[in-house]
Design an enzyme around this catalytic site. Sequence first.
Site: not given
Ligand SMILES: O=c1[nH]c(=O)c2[nH]c(=O)[nH]c2[nH]1
Length: 307
Positions: A12, A57-58, A231, A259
């Site tokens: 992997k 590979t997993d 945000q 993420h």
């Molecule tokens: O800070 C975030 N804002 C989002 O609008 C959002 N949407 C999501 O799935 N994770 C997050 N995290």
Amino acid sequence: MPTILGQNQYGKAENRVVKITRDGGTHHIKDLNVSVALSGDLDDVHLTGSNAHCLPTDTTKNTVYAFAKEYGIESAEQFGIHLARHFVTSQEPIHRARIRIEEYSWERIATSDANSKFIGADDVNHSFARKGQETRVTQITYDGERWEVISGLKDLVVMNSTNSEFWGYIKDKYTTLQEAYDRILATQVSGRWRFNWTDDEQRMPNWEKSYEQTRKHMLQAFAETYSYSLQQTLYQMATRIISHRSEIDEVRFSLPNKHHFLVDLEPFGLKNDNEVYYAADRPYGLIEATVLRDGATAQIPVDMTNL
Ligand SMILES: O=c1[nH]c(=O)c2[nH]c(=O)[nH]c2[nH]1
């Protein structure tokens, strides 16, 4: 037509593993991109379809994440040696393991003096900026009368390893996201700020000092905001700039939510106590907004921060 199988290897590639070590409020990050390539007695796998000698590979991927938890990541070299030895000594058909690792370095964001009075020193040790990434940008427009200067930066990667939550959002029949009460918040900042200097006769800003200070305030706001969403953090970053830099009237940010998902280590009998993460590449949330000084009008183009 007879053919001969030549050199072959498999595994992997590009396992993005982020390990957070928590020493009280002081967090340490190891952020690696680990690629595994195994070779050995694998002719049958290619020639006959028998997978009896094939370690999936997993599994090589899972081993990377499990080792991050079980043995930690002292250095990329130590981690790679450990993995390579494991594959060659634990699996008879595997005779050679090549582990390639890229390491991304992070440096701590220095927080403001004002902030450190309100929170303990421990609390400011979870905010990081990735080294050697950002590009400074500017755009100057002049029509013979008026100047417009929009400056900014892109590709500045920052991370808070705690002080980020995300919950209380809309849930419909397609929602699977689990509410998060202590998550990693990471983004690759692209930002633009517009100067209110428009006229030769007015005093020109000190561009170098302005950039350095704007960057500093932006990073401090990122580090010091206890976040309930990216945000909200974006708004704080922009507001901090406008309130500290009188030469700037408008700020726009485009912030991809990089993420980090906790890896499920339970199948290997290991508990993941917010330590080992999979740094996902895509898709990513993309959070964008303009923030204006009261009375100013928006002039930074909506798409400019994506350039
Ligand atoms: O800070 C975030 N804002 C989002 O609008 C959002 N949407 C999501 O799935 N994770 C997050 N995290």
